[in-house]
Design an enzyme around this catalytic site. Structure first.
Site, PDB file in Angstrom:
ATOM      1  N   ARG A 152       0.856  -1.180   0.000  1.00 47.20           N
ATOM      2  CA  ARG A 152       0.000   0.000   0.000  1.00 47.20           C
ATOM      3  C   ARG A 152       0.897   1.235   0.000  1.00 47.20           C
ATOM      4  O   ARG A 152       2.033   1.195   0.485  1.00 47.20           O
ATOM      5  CB  ARG A 152      -0.899   0.019   1.228  1.00 47.20           C
ATOM      6  N   LYS A 201      -1.757  -2.269   8.159  1.00 40.15           N
ATOM      7  CA  LYS A 201      -2.941  -1.813   8.870  1.00 40.15           C
ATOM      8  C   LYS A 201      -3.002  -2.439  10.254  1.00 40.15           C
ATOM      9  O   LYS A 201      -2.676  -3.610  10.436  1.00 40.15           O
ATOM     10  CB  LYS A 201      -4.203  -2.179   8.083  1.00 40.15           C
ATOM     11  N   HIS A 233      -2.280   2.055  -5.983  1.00 39.29           N
ATOM     12  CA  HIS A 233      -3.098   0.878  -5.708  1.00 39.29           C
ATOM     13  C   HIS A 233      -3.291   0.043  -6.965  1.00 39.29           C
ATOM     14  O   HIS A 233      -3.481  -1.179  -6.890  1.00 39.29           O
ATOM     15  CB  HIS A 233      -4.445   1.291  -5.123  1.00 39.29           C
ATOM     16  N   ARG A 242      -0.492  -2.280  -7.051  1.00 40.95           N
ATOM     17  CA  ARG A 242      -0.748  -3.345  -6.066  1.00 40.95           C
ATOM     18  C   ARG A 242      -1.682  -4.395  -6.675  1.00 40.95           C
ATOM     19  O   ARG A 242      -1.426  -5.601  -6.563  1.00 40.95           O
ATOM     20  CB  ARG A 242      -1.362  -2.716  -4.819  1.00 40.95           C
ATOM     21  N   HIS A 285      -3.687  -8.898   3.745  1.00 39.76           N
ATOM     22  CA  HIS A 285      -5.138  -8.949   3.886  1.00 39.76           C
ATOM     23  C   HIS A 285      -5.508  -9.784   5.108  1.00 39.76           C
ATOM     24  O   HIS A 285      -5.003 -10.897   5.290  1.00 39.76           O
ATOM     25  CB  HIS A 285      -5.794  -9.577   2.658  1.00 39.76           C
ATOM     26  N   TYR A 291      -8.915 -10.939  -6.887  1.00 39.54           N
ATOM     27  CA  TYR A 291      -7.917 -11.085  -7.948  1.00 39.54           C
ATOM     28  C   TYR A 291      -8.124 -12.355  -8.751  1.00 39.54           C
ATOM     29  O   TYR A 291      -7.730 -12.429  -9.913  1.00 39.54           O
ATOM     30  CB  TYR A 291      -6.511 -11.029  -7.343  1.00 39.54           C
TER      31      TYR A 291
END
Length: 319
Positions: A170, A194, A265, A268, A291, A300
């Protein structure tokens, strides 16, 4: 944070005290999101904005005590959002806010029951993100090698592009990298993602060459007292910020004809798609991207399947 009015005082579930005013609720809810849930800045900002909007709604309906909030009040607010044309993604976010808020208020003893448990989950439709194909990605990265040896900014920009595509980081994770986060012996970079979660993400030789060129021939010329340990620097010597990285990505993509414009992004998404198309398993890609849920990574596979269908329709005589 501005808000319209307060919750009206009301007896708590044990009958011992009054329910708190809005300012107290908002302050404690924010601390809960920051300290207990460890949510990202953007998520916290969104939830606090939702709280203000929800309170404005219930105040517009008259004097409402915090303990009197039920699932009907919540559904009414969401219905008004829907009628106002809010997107499914926005409705899903606001549903998540309501469930988080009522669970928090119930644990604090401000709600006798948690009405959020009765609230259905609004699912956001996911538009498949635009990605580069392998040839476009190679063209963009190879284009950055032209004249790079004599230009400090070009050295940094090439490092940005190579690392973003190699790792699928990210943009905030990229900007947060320090010099010591790069393990040149094992070809991995330590990333704080995150929620403060750390992970190790592998990269390849082209990314390492770009990083070495930047750190040896570029960073030393820009480093200042304000630089600290930051790996990637802005032109004034401070740690680079996401806005500058986005400018770099848009500019570099614009140098190659026919390549779709996208931000960090998009790189990514491209990295994840190419990994899956190359045979990587979904769990490995999930770990690489950081994730929490495998469901997030599965988008994806949809991209790859769509490409497979497109190739089939184009090539098969009876498609």
């Amino acid at each position: 944070m501005a808000a319209e009015g307060r919750f009206r005082g009301g007896t708590q579930m044990d009958g011992s005290s009054e329910s708190p005013g809005f300012e107290q609720v908002a302050g404690e809810f924010r601390r809960h999101l920051e300290l207990e849930r460890n949510l990202s800045f953007n998520t916290i900002r969104g939830y606090m904005s939702d709280l203000a909007g929800f309170v404005a709604h219930i105040r517009s309906e008259g004097e409402v005590t915090l303990p009197s909030i039920d699932v009907h009040v919540m559904r009414e607010w969401l219905a008004l959002q829907h009628d106002a044309g809010r997107s499914r993604a926005t409705l899903a976010r606001r549903t998540a806010f309501l469930r988080t808020f009522t669970a928090f208020a119930h644990r604090r003893g401000w709600l006798r029951r948690d009405p959020g448990l009765l609230l259905g989950t609004a699912k956001a439709t996911r538009a498949l993100p635009e990605v580069l194909n392998r040839y476009e990605a190679k063209a963009v990265l190879d284009r950055g090698l032209v004249g790079v040896a004599k230009d400090v900014k070009a050295l940094r920009d090439q490092a940005i592009m190579e690392v973003l595509y190699a790792t699928g980081l990210r943009v905030g994770e990229l900007c947060g990298l320090d010099v010591d986060d790069v393990d040149r012996e094992r070809y991995v970079v330590r990333v704080v993602g995150k929620g403060g979660k750390e992970r190790s993400v592998p990269f390849g030789r082209p990314a390492l060459r770009a990083l070495d060129a930047w750190t040896v021939r570029g960073r030393a010329l820009w480093v200042r007292d304000c630089s600290g340990p930051a790996l990637l620097l802005g032109v004034r010597g401070g740690r680079i910020d996401p806005t500058a990285v986005r400018r770099v990505v848009h500019a570099r993509l614009g140098q190659v004809d026919g390549v779709p414009d996208m931000g960090p992004h998009g790189l990514r998404h491209s990295a994840a798609t190419h990994l899956l198309e190359g045979g990587a398993d979904l769990r490995s890609v999930q770990e690489l991207l950081g994730h929490t849920s495998l469901n997030t990574t599965q988008i994806y596979t949809h991209i790859s399947i769509d490409r497979l269908h497109a190739a089939y329709r184009q090539a098969h005589p009876r498609a």
